[in-house]
Design an enzyme around this catalytic site. Structure first.
Site, short mmCIF file in Angstrom:
data_model
loop_
_atom_site.label_atom_id
_atom_site.label_comp_id
_atom_site.label_asym_id
_atom_site.label_seq_id
_atom_site.Cartn_x
_atom_site.Cartn_y
_atom_site.Cartn_z
N THR A 100 0.80 -58.48 -5.66
CA THR A 100 1.93 -57.65 -5.22
C THR A 100 2.39 -57.88 -3.77
O THR A 100 1.62 -58.29 -2.92
CB THR A 100 1.62 -56.15 -5.46
OG1 THR A 100 1.13 -56.00 -6.79
CG2 THR A 100 2.81 -55.27 -5.30
N ASP A 108 -2.06 -52.42 -16.66
CA ASP A 108 -1.86 -51.14 -15.95
C ASP A 108 -1.81 -49.97 -16.94
O ASP A 108 -1.79 -48.81 -16.52
CB ASP A 108 -0.55 -51.16 -15.13
CG ASP A 108 -0.77 -51.72 -13.73
OD1 ASP A 108 -1.93 -51.97 -13.37
OD2 ASP A 108 0.22 -51.91 -13.01
N GLU A 153 0.88 -57.28 -16.33
CA GLU A 153 1.21 -55.87 -16.03
C GLU A 153 0.69 -54.90 -17.09
O GLU A 153 0.43 -53.73 -16.80
CB GLU A 153 2.74 -55.73 -15.89
CG GLU A 153 3.16 -54.78 -14.79
CD GLU A 153 2.81 -55.32 -13.41
OE1 GLU A 153 2.15 -54.60 -12.66
OE2 GLU A 153 3.19 -56.47 -13.08
N1 GLU Z 1 0.48 -53.49 -10.85
C1 GLU Z 1 0.21 -52.54 -9.81
C2 GLU Z 1 1.11 -51.34 -9.95
O1 GLU Z 1 2.18 -51.44 -10.45
C3 GLU Z 1 0.38 -53.12 -8.45
C4 GLU Z 1 -0.71 -54.08 -8.18
C5 GLU Z 1 -0.99 -54.32 -6.72
O2 GLU Z 1 -0.47 -53.67 -5.85
O3 GLU Z 1 -1.77 -55.19 -6.45
O4 GLU Z 1 0.71 -50.30 -9.54
#
Ligand code: GLU
Length: 577
Positions: A398, A438, A435
């Site tokens: 991210t 999550d 994703e």
């Molecule tokens: N996929 C995570 C989210 O949407 C973010 C991952 C990250 O910040 O490394 O919360």
């Protein structure tokens, strides 16, 4: 007005800078990346961009300097990030973007979150015995990918607010992909530390040439990415959703391990959703961010509301304030775990930011002792239902960027492929996301559904929290960070530092983190960690000292100009003019 004091303090700092430093900023020169520990707030009058990589910041800066809009710059920044910081975000992932339109005074949010296949159901991450599969095993391979949102986001953002020719915006990234870019220390370290890149030919050839992790300083070319961008420049996002790139992605996801379920129909059905921002009041300011499917704005908003009864300004930073912060975070994460998910699929209590509810709930905070694991509350809700809570794991992918253009239009965006290097599957020069991990792997517990369970076409709950702070309708701060669920605490702390403690963006970003996601308390390693840990342990906390790797990128908008800063924990820079 604390913020006013803070602006004056920040400007005083700028005025007090030695002439050499002033000559450098604005504009700040991105070549200066070795001096990562000497970063300081950058000031500018007209426009500014702050992102996680000097080349991405430079790409955005060049667009703004040529008179382009914030939307134009965001396109240039994102396509460059996809090349030079491929472990974090890109065309194979998704993003949330907040856009402020100066003329109308309107703040809108673009939800470009990935979507689950229509063929998915609650058993998606369960093994043949009905047990949740191992997390890292679920990450690697085609199954964890959702339909990417980023290509459509960039196209839509440009169609809505772009002023520069579309193809021109992709050109710098095309050139860098063809001519090569220098692999950064962070990217090299990430390659060396990541499991599973060797399991897929394209990723292995690119990141592990001759079987060895690519080294820092290597000149790396990505001709496939250049070709993808050329097609994007010519045909827009269509090839990614109904054409040859979608076909290649669907084929690439048919991996030997964990084959994907996404189909061309899933790609064709994908749309970016426009949603209202979720806002709350804090110390007379309005704090606005990304609503469901992100838990970002609701959880940041709860933390701030729960802390409002405490005079953090008077208290200043220290064990006392950080203890209160962890307690507010515990309470907010308890509600997040039980209630928050994609609201297109799940009814959520409408009172999660209800002032009365949060005021009552803040009374659970004991200034003298850790409360232990918090239970979710009972916020005002018309359609109460029984749910089971979900849990979280910290992540390391991210990227976050913020942009202000010379017309006063602004962007705060968090962009991701989820884990570092996503699901490790690469095609057409970019990595695909993981994703879908999550989602909660467990669809129900004790007979009650988990709000964030997998459902067909649903978006997994996120923690991403791109944020605007407004004063009387005018933006005064843009902030946000990567960091998995820690994003929420990183972002909330940056707001407290600037609003309660009058800090300028760099000082706010530099503050060591203390987080609690309703489990143990984590204290960021480094100077002061021992003292902070001892203080918190004395209040009953179970403390782990950890590497809390935020990537906060912040711009403060003052009457006298823009002040921006990048997180020293990563490689980014701020540039403005
Ligand atoms: N996929 C995570 C989210 O949407 C973010 C991952 C990250 O910040 O490394 O919360």
């Amino acid at each position: 007005m604390r913020l006013l004091n803070s602006m004056m303090a920040a400007l005083a700092v700028c005025v007090a800078l030695p002439t050499a430093a002033l000559a450098q900023s604005p504009p700040h020169q991105p070549e200066d990346t070795t001096a990562i520990n000497e970063k300081q707030s950058v000031t500018a009058q007209k426009f500014m961009v702050t992102s996680a990589h000097p080349l991405a910041t430079q790409a955005g800066y060049d667009v703004l300097a040529a008179g382009g809009s914030a939307a134009d710059a965001a396109v240039a920044v994102q396509v460059m990030l996809g090349l030079v910081e491929p472990q974090s975000s890109g065309l194979g992932g998704g993003a949330f973007l907040l856009y402020f339109d100066k003329e109308s005074g309107e703040l809108t949010t673009y939800d470009a979150r990935e979507k689950a296949p229509m063929a998915a159901d609650g058993a998606y991450f369960l093994d043949e015995n009905g047990e949740p599969v191992d997390f890292i095993e679920a990450v690697i391979g085609g199954r964890s990918a959702g339909v990417p949102g980023t290509p459509k986001l960039l196209e839509k953002l440009h169609a809505d607010h772009g002023t520069t020719d579309w193809a021109t915006l992709l050109q710098p990234a095309i050139e860098a992909a063809e001519e090569g870019f220098e692999v950064s220390q962070r990217m090299a370290d990430a390659v060396a530390d990541t499991e599973g890149l060797d399991r897929f030919v394209e990723a292995a050839e690119y990141f592990l040439p001759n079987g060895e992790p690519i080294g820092q300083g290597t000149l790396l070319k990505n001709p496939d990415y250049a070709e993808t961008l050329r097609l994007f420049a010519k045909e827009g996002s269509a090839p990614f959703y109904t054409g040859e790139i979608a076909q290649d992605i669907v084929a690439a996801l048919q991996t030997n391990i964990n084959p994907g379920m996404l189909t061309m129909e899933d790609f064709a059905a994908y749309e970016v959703a426009m949603r209202d921002p979720v806002c709350t009041d804090y110390r007379g300011f309005e704090v606005c961010g990304m609503g469901p499917p992100s838990s970002g704005a609701l959880t940041v908003g709860q933390i701030l509301n729960l802390l409002e009864p405490f005079d953090l300004g008077e208290m200043g930073d220290g064990v006392e304030a950080r203890h209160l912060f962890t307690q507010a975070s515990r309470l907010a994460f308890a509600d997040r775990g039980l209630y928050m998910a994609d609201s297109d699929f799940v009814d959520m209590p409408q009172g999660l930011l209800d002032e009365g509810y949060l005021l009552e709930r803040s009374k659970l905070i004991n200034p003298d002792a850790d409360m232990g694991v918090a239970e979710a509350g009972t916020p005002p809700w018309d359609e109460a239902m029984r749910l089971s809570p979900d849990t979280d794991r910290p992540k390391h992918g991210t990227s976050h960027f913020v942009i202000v253009d010379s017309a006063g239009d602004m962007i705060s965006a968090t962009t991701t492929i989820e884990s570092g290097f996503g699901n490790r599957v690469m095609t057409r020069g970019f990595l695909l996301n993981n994703e879908l991990t999550d989602f909660s792997f467990t669809p129900e517990a004790e007979g009650a559904p988990v709000a964030n369970r997998v459902e067909p076409g649903k978006r997994p709950r996120s923690s991403m929290a791109p944020t605007f702070v407004l004063d009387d309708g005018a933006p005064v701060l843009l902030t946000g960070s990567p960091g998995g669920a820690n994003i929420i605490d990183y972002t909330a702390l940056s707001i407290i530092a600037m609003l309660d403690w009058d800090m300028d963006p760099q000082d706010a970003i530099d503050l060591p983190h203390v987080t609690n996601l309703n489990g143990g308390t984590r204290v960021e390693e480094g100077e002061g960690a021992q003292e902070m840990s001892d203080g918190l342990i004395a209040l009953g906390h179970e403390v782990t000292v950890a590497n809390l790797n935020s990537g906060l990128h912040v711009i403060q908008i003052t009457e006298n100009g823009l002040i921006g800063a990048a997180d020293k924990r990563r490689e980014g820079v701020a540039m403005g003019d």
